[in-house]
Design a protein around this motif. Structure first.
Motif, PDB file in Angstrom:
ATOM      1  N   LEU A  63      -3.762  24.439  12.166  1.00  0.00           N
ATOM      2  CA  LEU A  63      -2.888  23.733  11.237  1.00  0.00           C
ATOM      3  C   LEU A  63      -3.212  22.236  11.222  1.00  0.00           C
ATOM      4  O   LEU A  63      -3.277  21.614  10.155  1.00  0.00           O
ATOM      5  CB  LEU A  63      -1.427  23.955  11.611  1.00  0.00           C
ATOM      6  N   GLY A  64      -3.440  21.665  12.388  1.00  0.00           N
ATOM      7  CA  GLY A  64      -3.775  20.246  12.467  1.00  0.00           C
ATOM      8  C   GLY A  64      -5.091  19.919  11.788  1.00  0.00           C
ATOM      9  O   GLY A  64      -5.190  18.950  11.038  1.00  0.00           O
ATOM     10  N   PHE A  65      -6.119  20.729  12.060  1.00  0.00           N
ATOM     11  CA  PHE A  65      -7.411  20.499  11.406  1.00  0.00           C
ATOM     12  C   PHE A  65      -7.307  20.689   9.897  1.00  0.00           C
ATOM     13  O   PHE A  65      -7.891  19.934   9.123  1.00  0.00           O
ATOM     14  CB  PHE A  65      -8.486  21.414  11.977  1.00  0.00           C
ATOM     15  N   THR A  70      -7.245  18.380   4.466  1.00  0.00           N
ATOM     16  CA  THR A  70      -6.513  18.215   3.209  1.00  0.00           C
ATOM     17  C   THR A  70      -6.290  16.742   2.905  1.00  0.00           C
ATOM     18  O   THR A  70      -6.508  16.290   1.771  1.00  0.00           O
ATOM     19  CB  THR A  70      -5.171  18.954   3.274  1.00  0.00           C
ATOM     20  N   LEU A  71      -5.877  15.984   3.897  1.00  0.00           N
ATOM     21  CA  LEU A  71      -5.674  14.557   3.685  1.00  0.00           C
ATOM     22  C   LEU A  71      -6.970  13.850   3.328  1.00  0.00           C
ATOM     23  O   LEU A  71      -6.991  12.915   2.527  1.00  0.00           O
ATOM     24  CB  LEU A  71      -5.060  13.917   4.939  1.00  0.00           C
TER      25      LEU A  71
END
Length: 75
Positions: A63-65, A70-71
């Motif tokens: 989820l973090g990656f 995405t950002l």
């Protein structure tokens, strides 16, 4: 070393020319490589070595990656 890096970065950001651009690229690559090394070779093996709770850790990692990718592409 942090103040030295700050002064070096400020000096390079003010200078122009191909040698300054090359130095900026090299220093940014060094910084990115340092983050990747610490993440994948020191932090992740230690965090994922526990036998219990591995699935939530892997899901949080993915989820973090995914959020960072995405950002990166939205910004």
């Amino acid at each position: 070393m942090s103040p030295l890096g700050i002064v070096l970065g400020m000096g390079l950001s003010q200078s122009r020319g191909p040698s300054a651009a090359l130095a900026q690229c090299l220093l940014q690559g060094l910084a990115a490589g340092t983050f990747l090394y610490v993440t994948f070779l020191e932090i992740l093996p230690h965090e994922l070595s526990a036998a219990r709770g591995r699935l939530p850790q892997v899901l949080a990692l993915l989820l973090g990656f995914s959020a960072m990718v995405t950002l990166r592409f939205l910004g």
